[in-house]
Structure formats: structure tokens, C-alpha cells
Design a protein around this motif. Structure first.
Motif, PDB file in Angstrom:
ATOM      1  N   GLN A  26       0.693  -1.079  -0.227  1.00  0.00           N
ATOM      2  CA  GLN A  26       0.026  -0.036  -0.136  1.00  0.00           C
ATOM      3  C   GLN A  26       0.853   1.242   0.052  1.00  0.00           C
ATOM      4  O   GLN A  26       0.592   2.385  -0.643  1.00  0.00           O
ATOM      5  CB  GLN A  26      -0.928   0.080   1.206  1.00  0.00           C
ATOM      6  CG  GLN A  26      -0.427  -0.178   2.557  1.00  0.00           C
ATOM      7  CD  GLN A  26      -0.462  -1.463   3.308  1.00  0.00           C
ATOM      8  OE1 GLN A  26      -0.144  -2.423   2.434  1.00  0.00           O
ATOM      9  NE2 GLN A  26      -0.505  -1.478   4.362  1.00  0.00           N
ATOM     10  N   LYS A  27       1.770   1.282   0.813  1.00  0.00           N
ATOM     11  CA  LYS A  27       2.887   2.240   0.870  1.00  0.00           C
ATOM     12  C   LYS A  27       3.527   2.811  -0.794  1.00  0.00           C
ATOM     13  O   LYS A  27       3.675   3.694  -1.320  1.00  0.00           O
ATOM     14  CB  LYS A  27       4.217   2.145   1.806  1.00  0.00           C
ATOM     15  CG  LYS A  27       5.078   3.219   1.893  1.00  0.00           C
ATOM     16  CD  LYS A  27       5.866   3.092   3.157  1.00  0.00           C
ATOM     17  CE  LYS A  27       6.815   4.159   3.119  1.00  0.00           C
ATOM     18  NZ  LYS A  27       7.896   4.142   4.578  1.00  0.00           N
ATOM     19  N   ALA A  30       0.806   4.048  -2.763  1.00  0.00           N
ATOM     20  CA  ALA A  30       0.739   5.533  -2.593  1.00  0.00           C
ATOM     21  C   ALA A  30       1.730   6.158  -3.290  1.00  0.00           C
ATOM     22  O   ALA A  30       1.537   7.436  -3.686  1.00  0.00           O
ATOM     23  CB  ALA A  30       0.397   5.564  -1.066  1.00  0.00           C
ATOM     24  N   SER A  36      -4.299   7.876  -1.698  1.00  0.00           N
ATOM     25  CA  SER A  36      -3.698   7.802  -0.403  1.00  0.00           C
ATOM     26  C   SER A  36      -3.418   6.542  -0.039  1.00  0.00           C
ATOM     27  O   SER A  36      -4.079   5.533  -0.301  1.00  0.00           O
ATOM     28  CB  SER A  36      -4.637   8.664   0.424  1.00  0.00           C
ATOM     29  OG  SER A  36      -5.888   7.961   0.672  1.00  0.00           O
ATOM     30  N   ARG A  37      -2.602   6.284   1.095  1.00  0.00           N
ATOM     31  CA  ARG A  37      -2.425   4.851   1.564  1.00  0.00           C
ATOM     32  C   ARG A  37      -3.863   4.273   2.009  1.00  0.00           C
ATOM     33  O   ARG A  37      -4.168   3.107   2.186  1.00  0.00           O
ATOM     34  CB  ARG A  37      -1.569   4.956   2.521  1.00  0.00           C
ATOM     35  CG  ARG A  37      -0.786   3.607   2.979  1.00  0.00           C
ATOM     36  CD  ARG A  37      -0.113   3.428   4.230  1.00  0.00           C
ATOM     37  NE  ARG A  37       0.916   4.539   4.255  1.00  0.00           N
ATOM     38  CZ  ARG A  37       1.859   4.753   5.410  1.00  0.00           C
ATOM     39  NH1 ARG A  37       1.700   3.804   6.212  1.00  0.00           N
ATOM     40  NH2 ARG A  37       2.557   5.687   5.535  1.00  0.00           N
ATOM     41  N   ARG A  38      -4.718   5.260   2.625  1.00  0.00           N
ATOM     42  CA  ARG A  38      -5.942   4.712   3.245  1.00  0.00           C
ATOM     43  C   ARG A  38      -6.673   4.276   2.106  1.00  0.00           C
ATOM     44  O   ARG A  38      -7.469   3.314   2.275  1.00  0.00           O
ATOM     45  CB  ARG A  38      -6.587   5.953   3.959  1.00  0.00           C
ATOM     46  CG  ARG A  38      -7.829   5.586   4.775  1.00  0.00           C
ATOM     47  CD  ARG A  38      -8.533   6.869   5.414  1.00  0.00           C
ATOM     48  NE  ARG A  38      -7.702   7.547   6.197  1.00  0.00           N
ATOM     49  CZ  ARG A  38      -7.924   8.883   6.927  1.00  0.00           C
ATOM     50  NH1 ARG A  38      -8.905   9.306   6.664  1.00  0.00           N
ATOM     51  NH2 ARG A  38      -7.139   9.195   7.828  1.00  0.00           N
ATOM     52  N   GLY A 141       1.075   9.705  -3.046  1.00  0.00           N
ATOM     53  CA  GLY A 141       0.069   9.313  -1.966  1.00  0.00           C
ATOM     54  C   GLY A 141       0.422   9.200  -0.700  1.00  0.00           C
ATOM     55  O   GLY A 141      -0.065   9.287   0.380  1.00  0.00           O
ATOM     56  N   GLU A 142       1.958   8.801  -0.540  1.00  0.00           N
ATOM     57  CA  GLU A 142       2.614   8.636   0.599  1.00  0.00           C
ATOM     58  C   GLU A 142       2.967   9.995   1.162  1.00  0.00           C
ATOM     59  O   GLU A 142       2.604  10.298   2.595  1.00  0.00           O
ATOM     60  CB  GLU A 142       3.776   7.812   0.378  1.00  0.00           C
ATOM     61  CG  GLU A 142       4.432   7.652   1.886  1.00  0.00           C
ATOM     62  CD  GLU A 142       3.733   6.850   2.733  1.00  0.00           C
ATOM     63  OE1 GLU A 142       4.292   6.986   3.990  1.00  0.00           O
ATOM     64  OE2 GLU A 142       2.790   6.038   2.237  1.00  0.00           O
ATOM     65  N   ASN A 145      -0.511  11.099   2.615  1.00  0.00           N
ATOM     66  CA  ASN A 145      -0.918  10.315   4.044  1.00  0.00           C
ATOM     67  C   ASN A 145      -0.129  11.087   5.146  1.00  0.00           C
ATOM     68  O   ASN A 145      -0.682  11.238   6.359  1.00  0.00           O
ATOM     69  CB  ASN A 145      -0.331   8.958   3.829  1.00  0.00           C
ATOM     70  CG  ASN A 145      -0.625   8.098   4.891  1.00  0.00           C
ATOM     71  OD1 ASN A 145      -2.084   7.807   5.103  1.00  0.00           O
ATOM     72  ND2 ASN A 145       0.282   7.869   5.985  1.00  0.00           N
ATOM     73  N   ARG A 146       1.233  11.197   4.653  1.00  0.00           N
ATOM     74  CA  ARG A 146       2.014  12.084   6.012  1.00  0.00           C
ATOM     75  C   ARG A 146       1.364  13.378   6.253  1.00  0.00           C
ATOM     76  O   ARG A 146       1.210  13.950   7.476  1.00  0.00           O
ATOM     77  CB  ARG A 146       3.493  12.244   5.510  1.00  0.00           C
ATOM     78  CG  ARG A 146       4.118  10.845   5.605  1.00  0.00           C
ATOM     79  CD  ARG A 146       5.694  11.100   5.399  1.00  0.00           C
ATOM     80  NE  ARG A 146       5.837  11.711   4.294  1.00  0.00           N
ATOM     81  CZ  ARG A 146       7.088  12.264   3.819  1.00  0.00           C
ATOM     82  NH1 ARG A 146       8.165  12.036   4.773  1.00  0.00           N
ATOM     83  NH2 ARG A 146       7.176  12.662   2.552  1.00  0.00           N
ATOM     84  N   HIS A 149      -2.198  12.543   8.562  1.00  0.00           N
ATOM     85  CA  HIS A 149      -2.074  11.678   9.398  1.00  0.00           C
ATOM     86  C   HIS A 149      -2.250  12.343  10.641  1.00  0.00           C
ATOM     87  O   HIS A 149      -1.437  13.480  10.982  1.00  0.00           O
ATOM     88  CB  HIS A 149      -0.976  10.916   9.581  1.00  0.00           C
ATOM     89  CG  HIS A 149      -1.045   9.640  10.333  1.00  0.00           C
ATOM     90  ND1 HIS A 149      -0.940   9.510  11.471  1.00  0.00           N
ATOM     91  CD2 HIS A 149      -1.180   8.326   9.819  1.00  0.00           C
ATOM     92  CE1 HIS A 149      -1.144   8.335  12.195  1.00  0.00           C
ATOM     93  NE2 HIS A 149      -1.190   7.469  11.107  1.00  0.00           N
TER      94      HIS A 149
END
Length: 265
Positions: A26-27, A30, A36-38, A141-142, A145-146, A149
Motif C-alpha cells: 500500500q505504501k 501510494a 492515498s494509503r488509506r 500518495g505517501e 498520507n503524511r 495523518h
């Protein structure tokens, strides 16, 4: 006197990690700009991702040479992972929705964005249809995500126009905290910013991005928001003079600075 920072270990070689131990699927997806990771974790749960001709599972790791399909489409991850990270600052106008396709046919933020040669734009959070202002988008996308988060607690700043009388008691309650249907919430800071007649402007900050959180906080104390503009997300501010419906792109140096600031957050 500033205390010296401890030396950090060198960052791992991404290619070496991918060749041997691999990285979480998933990472990798992303980082390649698929979402996004989600979002990608949900695709895996829904059986929409395959790795080496079998359904992927959360916890699977990708290594160089692994074959991946998303929704039946093969991906060339080696090529995608070579793309440079891009970040757009978009001034979202009222009336646009933050979704790729709207069943009601309303305009979406993606219609005005430049086309990517590979990957796709991922939004950093959302703004509702009646809210304008800064919306960050990236092809990584990673990174998205950061930025989103909850552990980062990145501050969001808004300019809010409130209609009607606002008492000192209401302001104190908004900073002390109110109970919403999905838990307590409060503004980190709240400052009067002028206004005329029945409308007063306030500058507010908070460190979360729950759905319609700013409007719901004001509604919880009996106030009506007549205009809402996001002017900052973390260290990134809405550029002065950037008109609604327009965007600017961060330079590679600015992207590197943003990533460095996230590492320190």
C-alpha cells in the motif's frame, strides 16, 4: 543555548529495500501516485489489487520484479516510482466538490488541474462544497498520507465570517472545547479579525480535519458561518493574490523543504 541534534542514521536505500525485504504494497502504490494509503488499503480489502496473480493482502510487500494489478490494470511500478514528487496549491472556489466524479454533475476540483503523464493527483484532505481556500494536491500518495495523518497534528488556519451576535461566553467555550456527535473538539486559537454590521470575521486554527469541523464547532454554540476560507495547511499558506479556481505548483526545492519540515514535525 540550542541543544545539538543527535545524528540521524542514513535513510535506507529504497531500491535495496525493494530488492530484498520489500516495502509494504500500500505504501509503494501510494508513493506511485495511485491514491492515498488509506484509499489503497481499502482497495486491498475489497479485492481490487493483485500481486503476482493472486489477491493482495494487507501486509504484503512489493519487491522489484513483482507484478501488480489494480482493478484489473497492470502497473509498471518501476516507471511510476521514478516520477518526481509534485505539489499543487489550488484555490478552491465555492461550488466545486472534492471528488473525481460527482453523480449530481457538479464541477469538481480535478477539472481545472494539469494532466499528469503518470499517476494521478491525490488531495490532502477535503473542503466541502461551500468552503473555499487552500487545497493541497500531490502525485505522491505517501506524502499526502503524511500530511493528513492525525499523529502529525498539522495546524489548519481558517478565516471565518460569522453572522449575528457572538458573545464572549461563546468564544471561551469554542476554545475550551465543545462536545460534538463524534467527540470533543476545540479551536487552538481564535482571534477577532474585524467586520461590518451583522457579520464579524475571525481567524481560527485547529489541528484536525474532521468533516465540516469548523462549521460544526460554531453551530454547536449557536452561531452561523456565512463564509469560510482555509488560508493555511501546516507550513503551506494560500499565496496572496491567487484567485479562486487557479493553482500554483511548488518548486522542487519547496517540495524538499516541505518534506524536511514533515520529518521534524
Amino acid at each position: 543555548m540550542t541543544k545539538p541534534r543527535p545524528n540521524r542514521p542514513p535513510a535506507p536505500d529504497r531500491d535495496a529495500v525493494a530488492r530484498h525485504d520489500g516495502e509494504r504494497l500500500q505504501k509503494v502504490l501510494a508513493h506511485a501516485g495511485l491514491g492515498s494509503r488509506r484509499q489503497i488499503e481499502q482497495w486491498i480489502r475489497d479485492g481490487e489489487v493483485q500481486i503476482n496473480n493472486r489477491p493482495a493482502r494487507l501486509g504484503d510487500r512489493w519487491r522489484v520484479g513483482d507484478k501488480v494489478k489494480v482493478r484489473g490494470r497492470p502497473l509498471n511500478l518501476d516507471r511510476r516510482l521514478g516520477a518526481r514528487t509534485r505539489v499543487l496549491l489550488y484555490h478552491k472556489p465555492v461550488g466545486e466538490v472534492v471528488t473525481r466524479r460527482d453523480p449530481e454533475g457538479r464541477p469538481t476540483v480535478f477539472e481545472r488541474l494539469p494532466k499528469l503523464p503518470k499517476g494521478r493527483w491525490v488531495t490532502v484532505g477535503r473542503l466541502d462544497i461551500n468552503t473555499e481556500g487552500l487545497l493541497l494536491l500531490t502525485n505522491d500518495g505517501e506524502l499526502a498520507n503524511r500530511l493528513m495523518h492525525p499523529s502529525r497534528e498539522l495546524e489548519r488556519e481558517y478565516a471565518v465570517r460569522v453572522y449575528g451576535r457572538v458573545s464572549d461566553e461563546m468564544l471561551e467555550k469554542l476554545q475550551r472545547g465543545v462536545e460534538l456527535e463524534d467527540g470533543p473538539a476545540r479551536f487552538e486559537t481564535l482571534e477577532a479579525a474585524g467586520g461590518e454590521g451583522a457579520n464579524t470575521w475571525y481567524k481560527v486554527t485547529l489541528k484536525e480535519g474532521r468533516n465540516r469541523i469548523v462549521r460544526r464547532l460554531w453551530e454547536a454554540v449557536g452561531a452561523t458561518v456565512s463564509r469560510l476560507i482555509r488560508v493555511r495547511y501546516g507550513p503551506v499558506a494560500l499565496p496572496p493574490g491567487l484567485k479562486a479556481g487557479r493553482f500554483v505548483e511548488l518548486t522542487p526545492k519547496e517540495v524538499a523543504r516541505l518534506e524536511a519540515e514533515l520529518e521534524q514535525a
